[in-house]
Design a protein around this motif. Sequence first.
Motif, mmCIF file in Angstrom:
data_model
loop_
_atom_site.group_PDB
_atom_site.id
_atom_site.type_symbol
_atom_site.label_atom_id
_atom_site.label_comp_id
_atom_site.label_asym_id
_atom_site.label_seq_id
_atom_site.Cartn_x
_atom_site.Cartn_y
_atom_site.Cartn_z
ATOM 1 N N ARG A 10 8.570 -14.614 3.044
ATOM 2 C CA ARG A 10 8.284 -13.782 1.884
ATOM 3 C C ARG A 10 7.480 -12.540 2.251
ATOM 4 N NH1 ARG A 10 4.757 -16.960 -1.665
ATOM 5 N NH2 ARG A 10 3.963 -17.629 0.311
ATOM 6 N N SER A 11 7.128 -12.359 3.494
ATOM 7 C CA SER A 11 6.282 -11.254 3.901
ATOM 8 C C SER A 11 6.889 -9.908 3.529
ATOM 9 C CB SER A 11 6.026 -11.291 5.404
ATOM 10 O OG SER A 11 5.260 -12.419 5.719
ATOM 11 N N THR A 12 6.019 -8.967 3.253
ATOM 12 C CA THR A 12 6.453 -7.641 2.854
ATOM 13 C C THR A 12 5.844 -6.611 3.790
ATOM 14 O OG1 THR A 12 4.554 -7.222 1.432
ATOM 15 C CG2 THR A 12 6.408 -8.393 0.435
ATOM 16 N N CYS A 13 6.147 -5.366 3.509
ATOM 17 C CA CYS A 13 5.573 -4.265 4.271
ATOM 18 C C CYS A 13 4.223 -3.850 3.703
ATOM 19 C CB CYS A 13 6.522 -3.063 4.227
ATOM 20 S SG CYS A 13 8.103 -3.370 5.001
ATOM 21 N N VAL A 14 3.839 -4.455 2.613
ATOM 22 C CA VAL A 14 2.601 -4.107 1.917
ATOM 23 C C VAL A 14 1.532 -5.126 2.296
ATOM 24 C CG1 VAL A 14 1.527 -3.774 -0.337
ATOM 25 C CG2 VAL A 14 3.920 -3.129 0.005
ATOM 26 N N SER A 15 0.353 -4.632 2.658
ATOM 27 C CA SER A 15 -0.757 -5.506 3.026
ATOM 28 C C SER A 15 -1.765 -5.590 1.891
ATOM 29 C CB SER A 15 -1.472 -4.963 4.266
ATOM 30 O OG SER A 15 -0.589 -4.891 5.352
ATOM 31 N N LEU A 16 -2.332 -6.770 1.729
ATOM 32 C CA LEU A 16 -3.353 -7.014 0.720
ATOM 33 C C LEU A 16 -4.665 -7.330 1.405
ATOM 34 C CD1 LEU A 16 -4.193 -7.701 -2.283
ATOM 35 C CD2 LEU A 16 -3.578 -10.055 -1.723
ATOM 36 N N LYS A 89 8.736 0.239 -9.110
ATOM 37 C CA LYS A 89 9.450 0.147 -7.834
ATOM 38 C C LYS A 89 9.813 1.539 -7.323
ATOM 39 C CE LYS A 89 13.346 -2.222 -5.698
ATOM 40 N NZ LYS A 89 14.452 -3.162 -5.921
ATOM 41 N N LYS A 90 10.300 2.391 -8.214
ATOM 42 C CA LYS A 90 10.638 3.763 -7.843
ATOM 43 C C LYS A 90 9.399 4.521 -7.365
ATOM 44 C CE LYS A 90 12.846 7.900 -9.694
ATOM 45 N NZ LYS A 90 13.437 8.536 -10.870
ATOM 46 N N SER A 93 8.232 3.176 -3.860
ATOM 47 C CA SER A 93 9.184 3.313 -2.758
ATOM 48 C C SER A 93 9.301 4.755 -2.257
ATOM 49 C CB SER A 93 10.555 2.779 -3.163
ATOM 50 O OG SER A 93 11.091 3.538 -4.217
ATOM 51 N N CYS A 94 8.639 5.685 -2.940
ATOM 52 C CA CYS A 94 8.703 7.108 -2.569
ATOM 53 C C CYS A 94 7.762 7.472 -1.427
ATOM 54 C CB CYS A 94 8.384 7.980 -3.777
ATOM 55 S SG CYS A 94 9.639 7.919 -5.049
ATOM 56 N N GLY A 95 6.845 6.609 -1.087
ATOM 57 C CA GLY A 95 5.888 6.897 -0.032
ATOM 58 C C GLY A 95 4.820 5.823 0.006
ATOM 59 N N LYS A 96 4.012 5.840 1.052
ATOM 60 C CA LYS A 96 2.955 4.845 1.176
ATOM 61 C C LYS A 96 1.973 4.991 0.019
ATOM 62 C CE LYS A 96 1.587 5.919 5.281
ATOM 63 N NZ LYS A 96 0.831 5.942 6.517
ATOM 64 N N PHE A 97 1.483 3.858 -0.456
ATOM 65 C CA PHE A 97 0.519 3.878 -1.545
ATOM 66 C C PHE A 97 -0.713 3.057 -1.186
ATOM 67 C CE2 PHE A 97 3.123 0.166 -2.482
ATOM 68 C CZ PHE A 97 2.181 -0.793 -2.844
ATOM 69 N N ARG A 121 6.292 -5.173 -3.644
ATOM 70 C CA ARG A 121 6.855 -5.620 -2.364
ATOM 71 C C ARG A 121 7.825 -4.601 -1.777
ATOM 72 N NH1 ARG A 121 7.830 -10.361 -5.235
ATOM 73 N NH2 ARG A 121 6.104 -11.790 -5.008
ATOM 74 N N SER A 122 8.371 -3.736 -2.607
ATOM 75 C CA SER A 122 9.329 -2.740 -2.119
ATOM 76 C C SER A 122 8.629 -1.480 -1.615
ATOM 77 C CB SER A 122 10.328 -2.376 -3.217
ATOM 78 O OG SER A 122 9.666 -1.784 -4.306
ATOM 79 N N GLY A 123 7.307 -1.494 -1.597
ATOM 80 C CA GLY A 123 6.558 -0.346 -1.098
ATOM 81 C C GLY A 123 6.821 -0.107 0.379
ATOM 82 N N GLN A 124 6.598 1.113 0.787
ATOM 83 C CA GLN A 124 6.843 1.476 2.183
ATOM 84 C C GLN A 124 5.848 0.791 3.109
ATOM 85 O OE1 GLN A 124 7.257 5.655 2.852
ATOM 86 N NE2 GLN A 124 9.102 5.777 1.611
#
Length: 153
Positions: A10-16, A89-90, A93-97, A121-124
């Motif tokens: 389930r890992s994503t590109c986003v860190s918490l 999501k849009k 997904s446009c850039g790092k947040f 989870r769809s974040g860069q």
Amino acid sequence: MKPVAEEDERSTCVSLFSIAGHGGVGKTTLTQLVFDDESLDKCFKSKIWVCISFPFIFNAKKVMKDMIEYATGSKPEVGGLGALLEALKKLVSCGKFLLVLDDAWDDDDMFAWGKLFASLRSGQRASKILLTTRKESVADMASSALGGLISIQ
């Protein structure tokens, strides 16, 4: 504070990153210093701050609306959960947040946290979420809902 890292399917590109501690110890102050650091403006396309304070029960739809409003400067025109999920999501997904979820209390509703993190989870890659809370159980739940990448307690 000790970092705990675990990855699974389930890992994503986003860190918490979570900061858990008693009230008044400076969790929000520390987070504000990080958030206001001008050098981060070059690293993140969007910086978003949402306060999720007690006594309000965690409401994913309200948090999503607040996030969109903070990032865009205007109230979202969409009202349904599906439309909010797509708008968020849009946005991410446009850039790092960098997202701050300040003063979270509710550890009773994993489903609500999952709804919020579904779009995030769809974040860069290298996008970050900073969570402040008084309860380690909130940090654990949020980490689990996101995918279990990183939690600092």
